[in-house]
Design a protein around this motif. Structure first.
Motif, mmCIF file in Angstrom:
data_model
loop_
_atom_site.group_PDB
_atom_site.id
_atom_site.type_symbol
_atom_site.label_atom_id
_atom_site.label_comp_id
_atom_site.label_asym_id
_atom_site.label_seq_id
_atom_site.Cartn_x
_atom_site.Cartn_y
_atom_site.Cartn_z
ATOM 1 N N THR B 33 -46.073 -37.570 -34.434
ATOM 2 C CA THR B 33 -45.949 -38.722 -35.344
ATOM 3 C C THR B 33 -44.536 -38.740 -35.931
ATOM 4 O OG1 THR B 33 -48.279 -38.637 -35.956
ATOM 5 C CG2 THR B 33 -46.807 -39.740 -37.501
ATOM 6 N N GLY B 34 -43.875 -39.874 -35.814
ATOM 7 C CA GLY B 34 -42.552 -40.036 -36.409
ATOM 8 C C GLY B 34 -42.636 -40.876 -37.671
ATOM 9 N N LEU B 97 -38.284 -49.908 -33.987
ATOM 10 C CA LEU B 97 -39.472 -49.151 -33.596
ATOM 11 C C LEU B 97 -39.455 -48.863 -32.097
ATOM 12 C CD1 LEU B 97 -42.235 -50.725 -35.820
ATOM 13 C CD2 LEU B 97 -41.887 -48.280 -35.476
ATOM 14 N N TYR B 101 -39.515 -45.068 -30.558
ATOM 15 C CA TYR B 101 -40.540 -44.575 -29.622
ATOM 16 C C TYR B 101 -39.875 -44.014 -28.364
ATOM 17 C CZ TYR B 101 -44.814 -46.278 -31.904
ATOM 18 O OH TYR B 101 -45.863 -46.457 -32.766
ATOM 19 N N VAL B 109 -45.948 -43.994 -35.169
ATOM 20 C CA VAL B 109 -44.871 -43.978 -36.173
ATOM 21 C C VAL B 109 -45.393 -44.489 -37.512
ATOM 22 C CG1 VAL B 109 -42.622 -44.954 -36.813
ATOM 23 C CG2 VAL B 109 -43.049 -44.328 -34.432
ATOM 24 N N THR B 131 -49.973 -48.412 -37.022
ATOM 25 C CA THR B 131 -49.267 -47.323 -37.700
ATOM 26 C C THR B 131 -50.266 -46.354 -38.341
ATOM 27 O OG1 THR B 131 -47.577 -46.830 -39.365
ATOM 28 C CG2 THR B 131 -49.016 -48.659 -39.859
#
Lengths: 83, 276
Positions: B33-34, B97, B101, B109, B131
């Protein structure tokens, strides 16, 4: 001028500046701009007055003359809340 | 143990503009997860920079890749402020975004924003379920009031300088005549101003589909009336929204606030708790 209105404006001015000002020392004819109000506190004051009294200022009302002292401010506010 | 590392690069945003991006990569224990960060408006971006970088590094130390970028016409990104709109910025978020990715190979994210950036993320994520979380610091909920208040800083400066009197044209008149008005060095065009005014207040329509935190930060004991009211409106319909309040100086409005550990700690603990 209604003293309740003047006192409410004084309280809002003090809150808007974030400074430690003795509300008792704020005379009705004390020049506000450059004395206790800078540009940041005027921006806060405009919003706080709108929130408290439930109206919105129009551009034409936001002029130096309105913020000259507490009486000039009270006159403008009185005009808006009674119109 | 590998050290964290950081990469700065340009990527294409709305209308093909070159936007500046910056990724914090964790050196080890990388999560899938960012976190992407969307900055606030005008001078608030500069004033919050230090706290945001420090918080990004804390997230990175926890294993989250973090992506920060400059919206069109802001910071080091291409474009002038007087030629962008809210829609351009929403498109920038989408482009950012995609790049994140791709570069960080994350599976999902989380969205993190401050002030206007948080408000933009609310609009971007509206009706999307893509999200894992949203961390919204002092979100701007009403774009209309926000830009009017911003313009009023110009009015206030002129009142103090004694240059705004009955005989002078109003700010609106000058904006209409010149196409823009300069507020503290930021040119606000008619087009940008109108795009703020036309952005609808999401109100109760904003119903998050993933854990979302409204983080109110002020020197008052309670959250502002507006945030509290918005929270009550939404939380009656969505179980995902939480509200927390931190009593601290608004670091995005103070040149001297280089850190805000209360906020950094709160964000870190909330994210870790949500991803358990």
């Amino acid at each position: 001028m209604d003293s309740d209105l003047l006192n409410a404006i004084k309280r809002i001015i003090v809150n808007s500046t974030g400074a430690e000002i003795d509300i008792q020392k704020l005379s009705d004819d004390l020049p506000l701009v450059g004395n206790i109000l800078d540009s940041m506190s005027i921006t806060n004051l405009i919003l706080n007055l709108e929130e408290y009294f439930g109206f919105t200022f129009v551009d034409e009302e936001l002029i130096a003359e309105s913020f000259e002292n507490i009486v000039t401010l009270a006159e403008l506010i009185n005009k808006k809340i009674t119109s | 143990m590998t050290l964290n590392y950081e990469e700065m690069f340009f990527f294409r945003g709305s209308k093909g503009r070159k936007l500046l991006g910056f990724i914090h990569y964790p050196g080890s224990s990388v999560r899938n997860t960012g976190v992407i960060y969307c900055h606030p408006f005008a001078e608030e971006k500069n004033m919050s920079h230090s706290v945001v970088v420090k918080t990004s590094r804390v997230f990175c130390n926890m294993g989250f890749p973090v992506f920060r970028f400059d919206l069109s016409g802001c910071g080091d990104s291409e474009g002038e402020l007087n030629e962008v709109t809210i829609n351009d910025w929403l498109e920038d978020i989408s482009c950012a975004l995609d790049v994140f990715y791709d570069k960080a190979t994350v599976k999902n994210v989380g969205l993190w924003g401050l002030g206007l950036g948080a408000g933009l993320l609310m609009h971007y994520s509206f009706n999307k379920n893509t999200t894992p979380f949203m961390l919204l610091l002092a979100p701007v909920l009403d774009f209309n009031t926000y830009i009017k208040q911003f313009i009023r800083r110009k009015i206030s400066t002129q009142i103090v300088g004694g240059t705004l009197s009955k005989s002078e044209p109003t700010i609106s008149e000058r904006m209409e005549k010149n196409g823009f008005v300069n507020v503290m060095g930021y040119p606000i065009s008619n087009v940008l101003y109108k795009s703020f005014i036309d952005t609808p207040h999401l109100g109760e329509k904003f119903s998050p589909l993933s854990p979302t935190l409204f983080l109110s930060i002020s020197q008052n004991e309670k959250p502002s009336f507006i945030i509290q009211q918005q929270f009550e409106l939404i939380s009656s319909k969505s179980n995902y929204l939480e509200l927390e309040h931190i009593m601290a100086e608004p670091f995005w409005d103070r040149y001297w606030r280089w850190e805000c550990p209360e906020v950094t700690d709160c964000c870190m603990n909330w994210i870790l708790n949500k991803l358990k």
